[in-house]
Design a protein around this motif. Structure first.
Motif, PDB file in Angstrom:
ATOM      1  N   THR A 100       0.821  -1.219   0.000  1.00 46.89           N
ATOM      2  CA  THR A 100       0.000   0.000   0.000  1.00 46.89           C
ATOM      3  C   THR A 100       0.853   1.267   0.000  1.00 46.89           C
ATOM      4  O   THR A 100       0.350   2.361  -0.229  1.00 46.89           O
ATOM      5  CB  THR A 100      -0.932   0.063   1.234  1.00 46.89           C
ATOM      6  N   VAL A 101       2.162   1.120   0.289  1.00 43.53           N
ATOM      7  CA  VAL A 101       3.025   2.301   0.303  1.00 43.53           C
ATOM      8  C   VAL A 101       3.343   2.710  -1.130  1.00 43.53           C
ATOM      9  O   VAL A 101       3.773   1.895  -1.937  1.00 43.53           O
ATOM     10  CB  VAL A 101       4.352   2.007   1.057  1.00 43.53           C
ATOM     11  N   LYS A 102       3.076   3.968  -1.444  1.00 43.70           N
ATOM     12  CA  LYS A 102       3.266   4.429  -2.825  1.00 43.70           C
ATOM     13  C   LYS A 102       4.440   5.401  -2.901  1.00 43.70           C
ATOM     14  O   LYS A 102       4.637   6.209  -1.999  1.00 43.70           O
ATOM     15  CB  LYS A 102       2.001   5.148  -3.302  1.00 43.70           C
ATOM     16  N   SER A 103       5.176   5.297  -3.999  1.00 44.59           N
ATOM     17  CA  SER A 103       6.229   6.294  -4.160  1.00 44.59           C
ATOM     18  C   SER A 103       5.648   7.504  -4.883  1.00 44.59           C
ATOM     19  O   SER A 103       4.798   7.383  -5.750  1.00 44.59           O
ATOM     20  CB  SER A 103       7.422   5.706  -4.911  1.00 44.59           C
ATOM     21  N   ILE A 104       6.086   8.692  -4.484  1.00 45.36           N
ATOM     22  CA  ILE A 104       5.530   9.906  -5.075  1.00 45.36           C
ATOM     23  C   ILE A 104       6.528  10.595  -5.988  1.00 45.36           C
ATOM     24  O   ILE A 104       6.159  11.465  -6.761  1.00 45.36           O
ATOM     25  CB  ILE A 104       5.060  10.922  -4.010  1.00 45.36           C
ATOM     26  N   GLU A 105       7.773  10.229  -5.859  1.00 44.47           N
ATOM     27  CA  GLU A 105       8.770  10.893  -6.671  1.00 44.47           C
ATOM     28  C   GLU A 105       9.818   9.881  -7.066  1.00 44.47           C
ATOM     29  O   GLU A 105      10.202   9.037  -6.257  1.00 44.47           O
ATOM     30  CB  GLU A 105       9.446  11.997  -5.843  1.00 44.47           C
ATOM     31  N   THR A 106      10.286   9.965  -8.304  1.00 45.60           N
ATOM     32  CA  THR A 106      11.263   9.005  -8.786  1.00 45.60           C
ATOM     33  C   THR A 106      12.438   9.746  -9.404  1.00 45.60           C
ATOM     34  O   THR A 106      12.245  10.709 -10.136  1.00 45.60           O
ATOM     35  CB  THR A 106      10.615   8.101  -9.848  1.00 45.60           C
ATOM     36  N   TYR A 107      13.632   9.310  -9.065  1.00 46.83           N
ATOM     37  CA  TYR A 107      14.843   9.913  -9.625  1.00 46.83           C
ATOM     38  C   TYR A 107      15.547   8.880 -10.491  1.00 46.83           C
ATOM     39  O   TYR A 107      15.791   7.765 -10.045  1.00 46.83           O
ATOM     40  CB  TYR A 107      15.781  10.376  -8.506  1.00 46.83           C
ATOM     41  N   HIS A 108      15.869   9.280 -11.732  1.00 50.19           N
ATOM     42  CA  HIS A 108      16.552   8.346 -12.626  1.00 50.19           C
ATOM     43  C   HIS A 108      18.032   8.684 -12.687  1.00 50.19           C
ATOM     44  O   HIS A 108      18.411   9.847 -12.631  1.00 50.19           O
ATOM     45  CB  HIS A 108      15.918   8.396 -14.011  1.00 50.19           C
ATOM     46  N   PRO A 109      18.855   7.641 -12.863  1.00 49.77           N
ATOM     47  CA  PRO A 109      20.301   7.897 -12.871  1.00 49.77           C
ATOM     48  C   PRO A 109      20.765   8.544 -14.164  1.00 49.77           C
ATOM     49  O   PRO A 109      20.203   8.275 -15.227  1.00 49.77           O
ATOM     50  CB  PRO A 109      20.905   6.496 -12.720  1.00 49.77           C
ATOM     51  N   ASN A 110      21.775   9.368 -14.053  1.00 47.11           N
ATOM     52  CA  ASN A 110      22.437   9.960 -15.206  1.00 47.11           C
ATOM     53  C   ASN A 110      23.678   9.110 -15.498  1.00 47.11           C
ATOM     54  O   ASN A 110      24.574   8.998 -14.656  1.00 47.11           O
ATOM     55  CB  ASN A 110      22.808  11.412 -14.843  1.00 47.11           C
ATOM     56  N   THR A 111      23.703   8.516 -16.674  1.00 44.56           N
ATOM     57  CA  THR A 111      24.753   7.533 -16.992  1.00 44.56           C
ATOM     58  C   THR A 111      26.154   8.142 -16.920  1.00 44.56           C
ATOM     59  O   THR A 111      27.084   7.531 -16.395  1.00 44.56           O
ATOM     60  CB  THR A 111      24.558   6.983 -18.420  1.00 44.56           C
ATOM     61  N   LYS A 112      26.263   9.360 -17.421  1.00 39.90           N
ATOM     62  CA  LYS A 112      27.576   9.993 -17.427  1.00 39.90           C
ATOM     63  C   LYS A 112      28.095  10.218 -15.996  1.00 39.90           C
ATOM     64  O   LYS A 112      29.247   9.917 -15.676  1.00 39.90           O
ATOM     65  CB  LYS A 112      27.497  11.330 -18.179  1.00 39.90           C
ATOM     66  N   ASN A 113      27.220  10.735 -15.170  1.00 41.92           N
ATOM     67  CA  ASN A 113      27.613  10.935 -13.769  1.00 41.92           C
ATOM     68  C   ASN A 113      27.960   9.610 -13.099  1.00 41.92           C
ATOM     69  O   ASN A 113      28.884   9.525 -12.290  1.00 41.92           O
ATOM     70  CB  ASN A 113      26.493  11.616 -12.980  1.00 41.92           C
ATOM     71  N   HIS A 114      27.179   8.590 -13.436  1.00 46.64           N
ATOM     72  CA  HIS A 114      27.433   7.270 -12.849  1.00 46.64           C
ATOM     73  C   HIS A 114      28.860   6.827 -13.176  1.00 46.64           C
ATOM     74  O   HIS A 114      29.590   6.370 -12.294  1.00 46.64           O
ATOM     75  CB  HIS A 114      26.425   6.252 -13.381  1.00 46.64           C
ATOM     76  N   GLU A 115      29.246   7.010 -14.435  1.00 48.86           N
ATOM     77  CA  GLU A 115      30.601   6.607 -14.831  1.00 48.86           C
ATOM     78  C   GLU A 115      31.660   7.396 -14.060  1.00 48.86           C
ATOM     79  O   GLU A 115      32.649   6.837 -13.591  1.00 48.86           O
ATOM     80  CB  GLU A 115      30.788   6.806 -16.341  1.00 48.86           C
ATOM     81  N   THR A 116      31.438   8.693 -13.944  1.00 50.42           N
ATOM     82  CA  THR A 116      32.371   9.523 -13.165  1.00 50.42           C
ATOM     83  C   THR A 116      32.490   8.990 -11.740  1.00 50.42           C
ATOM     84  O   THR A 116      33.597   8.799 -11.222  1.00 50.42           O
ATOM     85  CB  THR A 116      31.861  10.981 -13.103  1.00 50.42           C
TER      86      THR A 116
END
Lengths: 294, 506
Positions: free
Chosen positions: B461-477
């Motif tokens: 029943t717990v709902k997420s209200i906001e979602t953040y997606h990863p930035n591939t370039k930053n991930h590599e850094t």
């Protein structure tokens, strides 16, 4: 400006109209003299302001180095003097005020001359009596007050009595405000609050007021109440009641203490006041609570 | 209308929430209490103050919101922080203050146990890392250093048990809190003899372990009267805050993990199986019977950023602390990922997972002449989150998770959440509840009341209200810098030890 001077009550006629001023000085030391500043009790509230030089002092057994713009503030029960019994080279100003009443438990009555309200005098007394750091660092605003005092005292223009009484009130307020603020940086309220809690616990039998608690951490009562509420969820007085009851529960476990002893020790006016507060919160009277443990 | 109360006794405050039967918050109230440090390694709390604060807040919440609006309290569900130890005498009177999780006085006892062969079995049986935080070590410390108090002690209980004892007269401990003591067999659900032998106690000196859904305890008559509660109000004993935060984040089931960052932090997964890590880096605590919360805790969460703000924040305009923090976050957001080559090891308070090295210390690394104040701000923040990532990364060698759920005051700040998404390279969710622990306790309570048929259903029943997606370039850094971060953290262990020796001489 006048030459350096030291005025003493009963010796200097300038102080005749101000019997509560024990000493007032603007002093310059050009060479070190033996026994010039021996460690002894102050006769009242003594405030010293350093204008030049570096002073190696001993206050209540602790060594302190004072630099220009530093102010020391000592109470009648505290000893002070040069660490080696001498005045170091430099200049300083000081004043010693003798309050009508000033007890080590913080009871303070300045006298009729003061315009500070009774409540505020109690707060000042409390802060001074609990204070462990007698040095106010970099408090330049004291200098101006000292200079104004000097001018008024020697010029004796119309209204100078009133002015001097006011200036001394101002000096006290400035110093005590600084005192309560310097250890309580606004950046760390949790730390400030923890220190307040410790002070309250150590002096739980005192009838604390919100003004006193706020004064102790260097905040106005409104800001203090808001901060305490936001941080702890309690109003300051309810927070205090919580501590009182917490301590009382511990004492209730000790068979040798009477309810009146416990009530007074934890800051309630009477055993009835204690019982009713206790019952309101826990549903038990203290007596029942004691029994329920057996 | 019916309602459910949750009482969460955490490290800094008691928080009481009222929920309706649909799991929505009606109102809440908190009351804080301090932690005392009579010696640098000690962290203690006053049990009476915690009890009185709980009672006070409960009473005020009832009188101000619940009774005037004619809500009927069906049940109260309890939560608390883990690992506290309070010795009490035969009459139930505390013998001194409670020793809480942050207390490190038992360092030597923990080291000693780690050298004994039985420590491996104790760790895998009890699920609790061998560390001064655990009650096993704390009780052993009392035995070795405070023999008089140890001998006088009738029972060793936690703060939660103390509050429940005061309210009901019973000594009971839920399986969840018990699973964090280092004394409890999380597989067989009973006290573990090997641990008891090491601590030098018998089961009589501990409370009776019961299910987290247990509601056999009853509010004393006097409290029913003062609080205006019916004697039929169910008291559901509940679980620990860490486990309930995971439930409250809604992650029961595969493929999900939670990151909590408040002043400290943790990365956790929930499963029906115990997570077995031969290097003993992760805990296994019981959320409920057959539900294990596994993961690793860090000492150095928001508290490290607060330290930074106190030292280097701009206080000149008389700003409040929160405003100063916000200014620093703004500054940090103006620096690229990787802080232009400045790295920070955040181990100011030593570290638990994954290093488990109390001697670890902080460090800025890679400093060059072009670095400005803003780089320090960014590096500090990234260092705290690299540490979180280092727990998550190892956790992933045991459990796959694609989605990460965030809770705690710091983790849910947009900048922090985005950096976490970039570091993990995973989708990060923020939930709709402001307090995951209270939510978890409510879901547990509502399951007991039959609103949900099991914890999975409740968690769904717990709902997420906001979602953040990863930035591939930053991930590599971040991955490039993380390699150095990880290597430094291990490489420096000898130097950490040496500097700590010097620090201890001060």
């Amino acid at each position: 400006m006048n030459n350096p001077f030291i005025l003493y009550q009963e010796k200097s006629k300038e102080l005749e109209t101000f019997p509560y001023i024990i000493e007032f000085a603007n002093h310059k030391i050009q060479n070190i003299q033996l026994h010039s500043h021996q460690i002894k009790l102050s006769e009242g509230i003594k405030i010293c302001f350093i204008t030049e030089g570096k002073f190696d002092w001993n206050i209540d057994g602790q060594p302190y180095l004072l630099y220009p713009n530093d102010t020391s503030m000592t109470c009648p029960w505290q000893t002070m003097g040069g660490n080696k019994g001498v005045f170091d080279i430099g200049s300083l100003m000081w004043i010693t005020i003798k309050p009508q009443v000033f007890e080590q438990n913080g009871e303070l009555v300045l006298g009729d001359w003061s315009g500070i309200s009774e409540t505020d005098q109690r707060v000042i007394g409390k802060i001074l009596s609990l204070n462990k750091k007698p040095i106010l660092s970099r408090l330049k605003s004291c200098q101006q007050i000292f200079q104004n005092l000097e001018t008024e005292l020697f010029a004796q223009e119309m209204g100078y009595r009133t002015r001097i009484n006011h200036l001394i009130d101002e000096l006290l307020i400035t110093a005590v405000r600084h005192l309560s603020k310097q250890d309580n940086l606004r950046r760390d309220f949790p730390q400030t609050f923890l220190k307040l809690e410790q002070t309250l616990r150590e002096n739980l039998s005192d009838p604390w007021t919100v003004e006193e608690m706020a004064g102790l951490v260097g905040l106005g009562t409104t800001a203090f109440t808001e901060k305490v509420k936001a941080f702890s969820g309690f109003s300051p007085l309810n927070y205090l009641i919580n501590i009182r009851i917490s301590e009382a529960i511990k004492l209730l476990n000790r068979e040798d203490l009477s309810l009146t002893d416990i009530a007074l020790e934890t800051g309630f006016y009477s055993s009835q006041h204690f019982s009713s507060t206790f019952k309101k919160l826990t549903g038990y009277t203290p007596r029942e609570f004691r029994k329920s443990k057996d | 209308m019916d309602c459910l109360l949750t009482i969460d006794i955490n490290t800094s405050a008691v928080k009481i929430h009222a929920f309706d039967m649909n799991g929505r918050v009606i109102c809440w109230k908190k009351g804080s209490y301090p932690t005392f440090h009579p010696q640098p390694d000690y962290s203690e709390q006053d049990p009476e103050q915690i009890f009185i604060t709980t009672l006070f807040i409960l009473k005020n919440l009832l009188n101000e919101h619940i009774h005037p609006n004619k809500y009927k309290v069906k049940a109260i569900c309890f939560s608390s922080s883990m690992h506290s130890v309070l010795p009490v005498d035969k009459s139930g009177n505390p013998l001194g203050n409670a020793i809480i999780w942050a207390d490190n006085r038992g360092v030597k006892e923990a080291e000693l146990l780690k050298k004994l062969p039985q420590h491996v079995n104790i760790f895998h049986t009890t699920g609790t890392p061998i560390h001064p935080m655990s009650p096993l070590i704390k009780i052993t410390w009392l035995k070795n250093h405070d023999a008089e108090r140890f001998a006088q002690t009738y029972k060793f209980i936690s703060l939660k048990e103390y509050v429940i004892k005061q309210l009901t007269g019973e000594y009971v401990i839920d399986h969840s809190i018990a699973s964090s003591t280092g004394l409890f067999d999380i597989h067989k659900l009973k006290w573990h003899q090997e641990s008891l032998d090491f601590a030098g106690i018998s089961t009589e000196r501990l409370s009776e372990p019961v299910s987290v859904f247990n509601d056999s305890i009853q509010l004393k008559k006097e409290y029913c009267v003062t609080l205006g509660l019916s004697p039929k109000t169910k008291l559901i004993i509940g679980a620990s805050d860490g486990c309930l935060a995971t439930l409250g984040a809604g992650i029961i089931g595969e493929g999900k993990a939670t990151i909590t960052i408040g002043s400290s932090g943790a990365v956790r997964v929930a499963d029906k199986q115990v997570l077995r890590d031969e290097k003993q880096r992760f805990f296994n605590y019981l959320l409920a019977e057959d539900y294990y919360i596994s993961g690793g805790p860090t000492n150095n969460g928001g508290v490290v950023f607060e330290w930074f703000a106190k030292q280097f924040g701009d206080f000149s305009e008389g700003l409040e602390f929160d405003e100063i923090l916000n200014d620093l976050f703004k500054t940090a957001s103006h620096v690229k990922s990787g802080a232009d080559g400045l790295l920070f090891l955040p181990y100011l308070l030593g570290e638990r997972a994954p290093l488990w090295n109390a001697n670890a210390r902080g460090m800025y690394f890679g400093l060059n002449i072009n670095h400005e104040q803003k780089h320090f701000v960014r590096a500090t923040l990234e260092g705290i989150l690299f540490e979180i990532y280092s727990i998550g990364k190892i956790l992933e060698t045991h459990r796959n998770f694609e989605d990460v759920y965030i809770n705690g005051a710091y983790a849910s700040l947009p900048l922090w959440t985005q950096i976490l998404a970039d570091m993990f390279g995973k989708t990060v969710h923020i939930n709709d509840n402001h307090d995951s622990v209270a939510m978890g306790a409510a879901l547990m309570g509502l399951t007991k009341l039959g609103v949900y048929s099991n914890l999975e259903e409740a968690a769904a029943t717990v709902k997420s209200i906001e979602t953040y997606h990863p930035n591939t370039k930053n991930h590599e850094t971040y991955m490039k810098y993380f390699k150095i971060f990880e290597r430094l953290s291990h490489k420096l262990s000898e130097d950490f030890e040496e500097i700590v020796l010097l620090q201890q001489e001060i």
